[in-house]
Each structure stands twice: as C-alpha cells, then as structure tokens.
Enzyme design. Sequence first.
Site, PDB file in Angstrom:
ATOM      1  N   ARG A  79       2.155  -2.319   6.597  1.00 17.65           N
ATOM      2  CA  ARG A  79       2.899  -1.543   7.317  1.00 17.65           C
ATOM      3  C   ARG A  79       4.041  -1.815   8.091  1.00 17.65           C
ATOM      4  O   ARG A  79       5.148  -1.376   8.174  1.00 17.65           O
ATOM      5  CB  ARG A  79       1.939  -0.506   7.894  1.00 17.65           C
ATOM      6  CG  ARG A  79       1.329   0.506   7.162  1.00 17.65           C
ATOM      7  CD  ARG A  79       0.060   1.193   7.942  1.00 17.65           C
ATOM      8  NE  ARG A  79      -0.927   0.501   8.344  1.00 17.65           N
ATOM      9  CZ  ARG A  79      -2.141   0.869   8.809  1.00 17.65           C
ATOM     10  NH1 ARG A  79      -2.240   2.032   9.216  1.00 17.65           N
ATOM     11  NH2 ARG A  79      -2.997   0.021   9.087  1.00 17.65           N
TER      12      ARG A  79
ATOM     13  N   LYS B  66     -11.748  -5.892  -4.392  1.00 14.86           N
ATOM     14  CA  LYS B  66     -13.269  -6.160  -3.583  1.00 14.86           C
ATOM     15  C   LYS B  66     -14.534  -5.819  -4.691  1.00 14.86           C
ATOM     16  O   LYS B  66     -15.255  -5.044  -4.094  1.00 14.86           O
ATOM     17  CB  LYS B  66     -12.958  -5.255  -2.546  1.00 14.86           C
ATOM     18  CG  LYS B  66     -12.153  -5.530  -1.352  1.00 14.86           C
ATOM     19  CD  LYS B  66     -12.052  -4.864  -0.177  1.00 14.86           C
ATOM     20  CE  LYS B  66     -10.977  -4.988   1.031  1.00 14.86           C
ATOM     21  NZ  LYS B  66      -9.802  -4.643   0.670  1.00 14.86           N
TER      22      LYS B  66
ATOM     23  N   VAL C  50     -17.832  -5.851  -6.075  1.00 17.83           N
ATOM     24  CA  VAL C  50     -19.150  -5.942  -5.697  1.00 17.83           C
ATOM     25  C   VAL C  50     -20.298  -5.267  -6.426  1.00 17.83           C
ATOM     26  O   VAL C  50     -20.345  -3.830  -6.392  1.00 17.83           O
ATOM     27  CB  VAL C  50     -19.283  -5.686  -3.998  1.00 17.83           C
ATOM     28  CG1 VAL C  50     -18.971  -4.120  -3.939  1.00 17.83           C
ATOM     29  CG2 VAL C  50     -20.817  -5.952  -3.522  1.00 17.83           C
ATOM     30  N   ASP C  51     -20.805  -6.099  -7.251  1.00 17.31           N
ATOM     31  CA  ASP C  51     -21.807  -5.350  -8.368  1.00 17.31           C
ATOM     32  C   ASP C  51     -22.673  -6.642  -9.006  1.00 17.31           C
ATOM     33  O   ASP C  51     -22.232  -7.637  -8.824  1.00 17.31           O
ATOM     34  CB  ASP C  51     -21.267  -4.467  -9.257  1.00 17.31           C
ATOM     35  CG  ASP C  51     -21.853  -3.169  -9.623  1.00 17.31           C
ATOM     36  OD1 ASP C  51     -23.316  -3.245  -9.906  1.00 17.31           O
ATOM     37  OD2 ASP C  51     -21.493  -2.045  -9.554  1.00 17.31           O
TER      38      ASP C  51
ATOM     39  N   TYR D  72      -4.426  -5.935  15.265  1.00 14.96           N
ATOM     40  CA  TYR D  72      -3.463  -6.578  14.794  1.00 14.96           C
ATOM     41  C   TYR D  72      -3.185  -7.845  15.385  1.00 14.96           C
ATOM     42  O   TYR D  72      -3.725  -8.210  16.572  1.00 14.96           O
ATOM     43  CB  TYR D  72      -2.132  -5.882  14.938  1.00 14.96           C
ATOM     44  CG  TYR D  72      -1.837  -4.575  13.966  1.00 14.96           C
ATOM     45  CD1 TYR D  72      -1.925  -4.658  12.745  1.00 14.96           C
ATOM     46  CD2 TYR D  72      -1.621  -3.268  14.469  1.00 14.96           C
ATOM     47  CE1 TYR D  72      -1.626  -3.651  11.745  1.00 14.96           C
ATOM     48  CE2 TYR D  72      -1.322  -2.342  13.843  1.00 14.96           C
ATOM     49  CZ  TYR D  72      -1.797  -2.612  12.512  1.00 14.96           C
ATOM     50  OH  TYR D  72      -1.313  -1.394  11.506  1.00 14.96           O
TER      51      TYR D  72
ATOM     52  N   THR E 284     -21.655  -6.076 -14.776  1.00 13.77           N
ATOM     53  CA  THR E 284     -20.631  -4.920 -14.368  1.00 13.77           C
ATOM     54  C   THR E 284     -19.355  -5.334 -14.098  1.00 13.77           C
ATOM     55  O   THR E 284     -18.409  -4.888 -14.609  1.00 13.77           O
ATOM     56  CB  THR E 284     -21.327  -3.925 -13.421  1.00 13.77           C
ATOM     57  OG1 THR E 284     -22.481  -3.520 -13.934  1.00 13.77           O
ATOM     58  CG2 THR E 284     -20.379  -2.783 -12.944  1.00 13.77           C
TER      59      THR E 284
ATOM     60  N   THR F 179      -1.915  -5.753  -4.084  1.00 10.66           N
ATOM     61  CA  THR F 179      -1.893  -4.366  -4.584  1.00 10.66           C
ATOM     62  C   THR F 179      -3.294  -3.637  -4.523  1.00 10.66           C
ATOM     63  O   THR F 179      -4.351  -4.408  -4.309  1.00 10.66           O
ATOM     64  CB  THR F 179      -1.513  -4.478  -6.045  1.00 10.66           C
ATOM     65  OG1 THR F 179      -2.585  -5.057  -6.900  1.00 10.66           O
ATOM     66  CG2 THR F 179      -0.082  -4.882  -6.376  1.00 10.66           C
ATOM     67  N   HIS F 180      -3.307  -2.513  -4.799  1.00  9.36           N
ATOM     68  CA  HIS F 180      -4.293  -1.573  -4.843  1.00  9.36           C
ATOM     69  C   HIS F 180      -4.147  -0.540  -5.872  1.00  9.36           C
ATOM     70  O   HIS F 180      -3.581   0.531  -5.715  1.00  9.36           O
ATOM     71  CB  HIS F 180      -4.712  -0.746  -3.616  1.00  9.36           C
ATOM     72  CG  HIS F 180      -5.395  -1.620  -2.489  1.00  9.36           C
ATOM     73  ND1 HIS F 180      -6.726  -2.005  -2.702  1.00  9.36           N
ATOM     74  CD2 HIS F 180      -4.986  -1.858  -1.283  1.00  9.36           C
ATOM     75  CE1 HIS F 180      -7.039  -2.475  -1.566  1.00  9.36           C
ATOM     76  NE2 HIS F 180      -5.935  -2.436  -0.654  1.00  9.36           N
TER      77      HIS F 180
ATOM     78  N   THR G  40       3.259   0.520 -54.539  1.00 12.51           N
ATOM     79  CA  THR G  40       3.412  -0.175 -55.959  1.00 12.51           C
ATOM     80  C   THR G  40       4.573  -1.340 -56.033  1.00 12.51           C
ATOM     81  O   THR G  40       5.509  -1.040 -55.392  1.00 12.51           O
ATOM     82  CB  THR G  40       3.882   1.062 -56.948  1.00 12.51           C
ATOM     83  OG1 THR G  40       2.931   1.942 -57.123  1.00 12.51           O
ATOM     84  CG2 THR G  40       4.144   0.375 -58.262  1.00 12.51           C
TER      85      THR G  40
ATOM     86  N   ASP H  43      -6.203  -6.649  -4.806  1.00 11.15           N
ATOM     87  CA  ASP H  43      -7.436  -6.269  -3.978  1.00 11.15           C
ATOM     88  C   ASP H  43      -8.275  -5.480  -4.300  1.00 11.15           C
ATOM     89  O   ASP H  43      -8.815  -4.323  -3.531  1.00 11.15           O
ATOM     90  CB  ASP H  43      -6.659  -5.883  -2.399  1.00 11.15           C
ATOM     91  CG  ASP H  43      -7.550  -5.917  -1.363  1.00 11.15           C
ATOM     92  OD1 ASP H  43      -8.747  -6.381  -1.286  1.00 11.15           O
ATOM     93  OD2 ASP H  43      -7.129  -5.483  -0.190  1.00 11.15           O
TER      94      ASP H  43
ATOM     95  N   ASP I 289       0.947  -1.298  -0.162  1.00 13.43           N
ATOM     96  CA  ASP I 289       0.016   0.045  -0.099  1.00 13.43           C
ATOM     97  C   ASP I 289       1.115   1.190  -0.118  1.00 13.43           C
ATOM     98  O   ASP I 289       0.946   1.957   1.087  1.00 13.43           O
ATOM     99  CB  ASP I 289      -1.017  -0.132   1.068  1.00 13.43           C
ATOM    100  CG  ASP I 289      -1.807  -1.174   1.166  1.00 13.43           C
ATOM    101  OD1 ASP I 289      -1.871  -1.762  -0.189  1.00 13.43           O
ATOM    102  OD2 ASP I 289      -2.345  -1.525   2.299  1.00 13.43           O
TER     103      ASP I 289
END
EC number: 4.1.1.23
Length: 395
Positions: free
Chosen positions: A364, A103, A105-106, A345, A110, A67-68, A166, A101, A44
């Site tokens: 992090r 996520k 939702v639809d 955590y 779509t 990843t994002h 040609t 990542d 991130d």
Amino acid sequence: MSTSPHWSLKQSFAERVESSAHPLTSYLLRLMEVKQSNLCLSADVETARELLTLADKVGPSIVVLKTHYDLITGWDYHPHTGTGAKLAALARKHGFLIFEDRKFVDIGSTVQKQYTAGTARIVEWAHITNADIHAGEAMVSAMAQAAQKWRERIPYEVKTSVSVGTPVADQFAEEAEAQDQVDELRKIVPRENGTSSAKDADGRKGSIVSITTVTQTYEPADSPRLAKTISEDDETVFPGIEEAPLDRGLLILAQMSSKGCLMDGKYTWECVKAARKNKDFVMGYVAQQNLNGITKDELAPEYQDEETSTEEEAQADNFIHMTPGCKLPPPGESAPQGDGLGQQYNTPDNLVNIKGTDIAIVGRGIITAADPVAEAERYRRKSWKAYQDRRERLA
C-alpha cells in the site's frame, strides 16, 4: 552458537551468486545488482487491468512482483494470452520475477495439483510461489517433484495438425515421398477379406475417396521464456541480463508480520530444516529476520528435536529472505506503526540493514501513493541504501 554475523550478510549480492544452489536464486541476485534494486511490489489490487497497468509502470524499479491471483476480478486464465501470460511478458520487458503468494498448505498430492493444474496453472507463469508448512515437510518435496516434472516437459513443444479430404495431385507436388505414397494407394485398395486388388468385385477401378493426415512436429523451446502473448511487442526483453531460467522456486513462509501470529520458534525451526533438505527447490523464506546459519537453540531452545542440522549445513546457508510490512513515512513525518488491522510496519533500514532481510516487500505504501512510480523509486533507493549500509556496518 556463533555470535558473529553470517557470511551471507557481509557479502554483496554478486558475491553470493557463487555459493547459490538454486539457478533462480543466482539469477535474482544478479538481477538485483544490475537494477540496483532489492524491492518487491505487493500488487494487491482488485482487477486485472489495474494489475497489468501497475506492473508496467512500476516494473523498472522492482525485482519481484508479488501477486494474489485469486484476489483479481477479471483474471483471464488463457495459457497464452491471459493475465498470467501478460504478466510474464511484462516481467521479461522490465526485468522482474513473478511471486504468486499462494501460501500452499495441504497434503502432497493436493498441492501438486493446485500448483501445476487447475484453472490458474501457477507453475506456468509464476517463477516463485510460497508455502506454509504446517502440513509437514513432505509437501515441500511433493511440490519440488511437481515442478521438476513440469520443467522436463518444457524443452519441446509438440504441435499436431489433422487434415481430412480427397487428395489433389498438386497438393503433393512438393514432397516426392508423399507422391509415392499416393501412387501406391491408387494401385492397392484394401478389401474386407484382407486381400487386395486393383479392382473391386464389381469390376470398377479403385480410387481414393478420402485421406486423413495427422502431422506432429517437435519445436525446441530454445528461449527460456514463459507463455507468449499474441502481441509481438510483448517479446521485448530487459537489457543487461538474459531471460530468467525456467526453473521454479519456493519461499517457505517462516514468519509473518501480523500481530498475534501463531508461527512460533518451533514452527520456524521446522521451516529451516525443510529448506536445508530441499535446496534444489527452496530459494529462501518469507520471514521477519535473517535465518541463514541459525540454530535450533536460537529459535526454540526448549524444543526437543532429535533431528537437527549440523554446523556445516548451517554455515552453507545462502537463502534469499523477503520481508513484508515495509512502509516509509511521508517526508517530515514519523514512521507508521501499523494499519489497525494487525499489520505492523517497518522501514527499509530496519528490515534490510538491522534485521538482515534481502528484499523489502511494499504494498500500500506504493499502490495508494499519489504518484506510484515516483514512490516506487523512493522505496527502491531507500532499500538499496539500507543494503549498502548493512555491508558497510558489518565489513
């Protein structure tokens, strides 16, 4: 309801390969054994340069990079030389899978477009993605269909070239068939009335003014790799295991580590049912506990569900589990409880050994360390030790 631990908690990752229903799951389990790592880095960061640099440095210690892409400033969307392609090259070089990542939702139509089209074209560079199934199980089936259609287009690449001009005799010297075609064209010049003659109406001899040539070639994609970059150095492949298959996989977001999460037992049970129905596409879960073999009564005893899984289906579970919120304390200090923003955590031992997850997701704790490479190795060792301790404890 069975009280004994599910068989997948007792077996090694290598042993679980034999019972895996998904090619990418089998590959990941073998990769974990080869690298002796069950660590996922949640990358991130904020810029494409940071992302690529971090992936290159920490890649040897991880088996999954999360990843994002929409978090990244300067993400290059070019399908062959952009950020996704460069991440794919680093994944081949260091031996890890890419988990976007997203996520999803639809509704089904779509999410199909979001997954395979648009600017990012996630399916082309991310081995794994995830979905929040509050929109219903049908979206999982829709994503599986989209991934399969994409996969079916991969075996051959069609390349088209167009030339206009040609013709000169020398251009056709190497191909007798092309020369014959030119000779025939010199003999017959089409007329507007549909007849043909060696001369036009004014008596002049016909000649070729221009020819447009369209050539298509089909090149088999023998190597199961993702989009290539322009650098030959990017073709380095991690030793000890073949490249990842082109199959794509989904993780269902079944539980979250944030305080006050609204994903209750009823929702998690629906996630389990969706996973069992779509084993060809669903690799597993992002969850806070191991859900292999779990029953409705364990998750949502008061939920009146007419559709349930059989004991045989539950016992056949061999899903991968990944869990975020993993953080180690500095040497000599107690484990942190949270970040003050809702994240709670857990240590690798608590997540892998006690709760039964397979892969610990760390963000992090590694990214903000003074030495991210050394810290990634510390997390890798601790997470792998927790896996070994679990097997020893349940033996």
